[in-house]
Design an enzyme around this catalytic site. Structure first.
Site, short mmCIF file in Angstrom:
data_model
loop_
_atom_site.label_atom_id
_atom_site.label_comp_id
_atom_site.label_asym_id
_atom_site.label_seq_id
_atom_site.Cartn_x
_atom_site.Cartn_y
_atom_site.Cartn_z
CE LYS A 128 -2.56 -6.74 -4.43
NZ LYS A 128 -3.46 -5.78 -5.04
CB CYS A 144 -1.00 0.20 -9.41
SG CYS A 144 -1.17 1.89 -8.77
CD GLN A 166 3.12 -4.29 -5.80
OE1 GLN A 166 2.93 -3.09 -5.60
NE2 GLN A 166 2.12 -5.17 -5.90
N GLY A 208 -12.01 -6.27 -0.39
CA GLY A 208 -13.28 -6.27 0.31
C GLY A 208 -13.34 -7.07 1.59
CG MET A 216 -1.99 -1.06 1.22
SD MET A 216 -2.98 -1.06 2.76
CE MET A 216 -1.89 -1.98 3.86
CG MET A 217 1.46 3.34 -3.65
SD MET A 217 3.21 2.90 -3.81
CE MET A 217 3.97 4.53 -3.89
N GLY A 221 -5.65 -5.48 2.79
CA GLY A 221 -5.09 -4.17 2.58
C GLY A 221 -5.47 -3.21 3.68
NE ARG A 222 -5.47 1.99 1.66
CZ ARG A 222 -4.52 2.03 0.74
NH1 ARG A 222 -4.15 0.93 0.12
NH2 ARG A 222 -3.92 3.16 0.43
#
Length: 341
Positions: free
Chosen positions: A133, A94, A64, A207, A12-13, A227-228
């Site tokens: 990915k 991305c 990555q 999700g 994650m950037m 992720g988030r």
């Protein structure tokens, strides 16, 4: 990726820097961690040692890469291997405008031969497992055959695993944030891919926010990339470890216990000249959904801006709740997911 059901934390950037990865390793002994995306150009022309720095405790850890030139990616993958990483991952998902301008990321879904050439070059140059990915599609090119063609190409080139974000990417009209939320999820497409490539380890991404969501993927794919959800709730991956019987004896760390252990790292990094905010910014979700969480976030911001010390942060633990027990159940019994004090 191992043969057992895997959990990983997505690249994650501006999130998965070395400080957050260290924090996550304190949470989970087994989850695979990923760097932010690093372009091959940045590695080859910039300070590669700084970009690839990581703590030995982060293993297993993957870097990555972003890029579209096989030769440049091969040279960058060599640097990743020399730095001691366990895996190199190619970003083919991305959708940001900066990535599009460089003609890599999700745009590469439309060039499977170029992706395959890049994977083959990275495998040969690095000797590391090379993974990819990707998304399930891009723009109007979103039928299953697009994903299958890409998968066939990278498997033939030597890719060892695939991570699929189960949304397509829109290269125009949506921001990166909107691309994580607006295109509909299509998990069955990923399940179909796994059925057609049973020998290929495939992780699913997109999700997943709860332990129950993640564990429901067992038997359908080989793992889940978070992720988030992992960033906003740092203890989530630790709770999954518990439910998957990994480190079950110790159980998931409490928020206060995690902060106390991370404080040792923060003191060490401060002595090296690392700004405190570079480390504390990853702690905003530490007491997520617990009493006092809002006060913690407010005080964390205030103390960091005021130039406070690590000990000042620890003092804020007074009155904060500690999770003493977690009804985690087991791999076969998801449990209630209720924190009990």
């Amino acid at each position: 990726m191992s043969g057992k059901f895997s959990i990983s934390v997505a690249p994650m950037m501006e999130r998965t820097d070395r400080h957050f990865r260290y924090l996550m390793r304190l949470v989970s002994p087994s989850a695979r961690l990923y760097t932010e995306m690093i372009t091959s150009a940045a590695l080859l022309r910039g300070d590669a040692a700084s970009l690839l720095e990581f703590d030995a405790t982060e293993h297993p850890v993957a870097a990555q890469l972003g890029g579209s030139d096989p030769d440049a990616l091969a040279a960058a993958a060599t640097l990743v291997a020399e730095a001691g990483y366990d895996e190199v991952n190619l970003n083919v998902g991305c959708p940001s405008s900066r990535v599009q301008a460089g003609e890599f990321g999700a745009r590469l879904m439309l060039e499977p031969d170029r992706v395959a050439a890049s994977v083959a070059a990275m495998v040969q140059s690095s000797g590391l497992p090379v993974t990819v990915k990707t998304r399930i599609g891009v723009d109007e090119h979103d039928d299953y055959e697009i994903l299958k063609t890409l998968t066939t190409a990278v498997v033939a080139a030597g890719a060892s695993a695939l991570i699929v974000h189960a949304r397509k990417a829109w290269l125009s009209g949506l921001s990166p944030k909107q691309n994580r939320e607006i295109p509909p999820l299509d998990y069955p497409r990923v399940y179909r891919l796994k059925a057609e490539f049973p020998a290929l380890p495939i992780e699913i991404n997109g999700g997943f926010t709860t332990e129950r969501d993640v564990l429901a993927q067992m038997g359908k794919v080989d793992g889940v990339m978070l992720g988030r959800a992992a960033y906003n709730d740092p203890l989530l991956v630790g709770r999954l470890d518990r439910k998957l019987d990994r480190g079950a004896d110790a159980g998931p760390p409490s928020a206060t216990g995690l902060l106390e252990r991370y404080a040792v790292y923060m003191r060490r990094e401060q002595a090296r000249g690392t700004p405190l905010r570079a480390m504390t910014r990853h702690l905003m979700g530490l007491f997520r959904e617990q009493p006092g969480a809002r006060r913690w976030r407010r005080r964390l911001g205030e103390l960091t801006q005021s130039g406070a010390s690590v000990d000042d942060l620890l003092a804020e633990l007074t009155g904060m709740p500690t999770v003493t027990r977690y009804n985690a159940g087991s791999a076969g019994n998801p449990g209630t997911g209720i924190q009990e004090r």
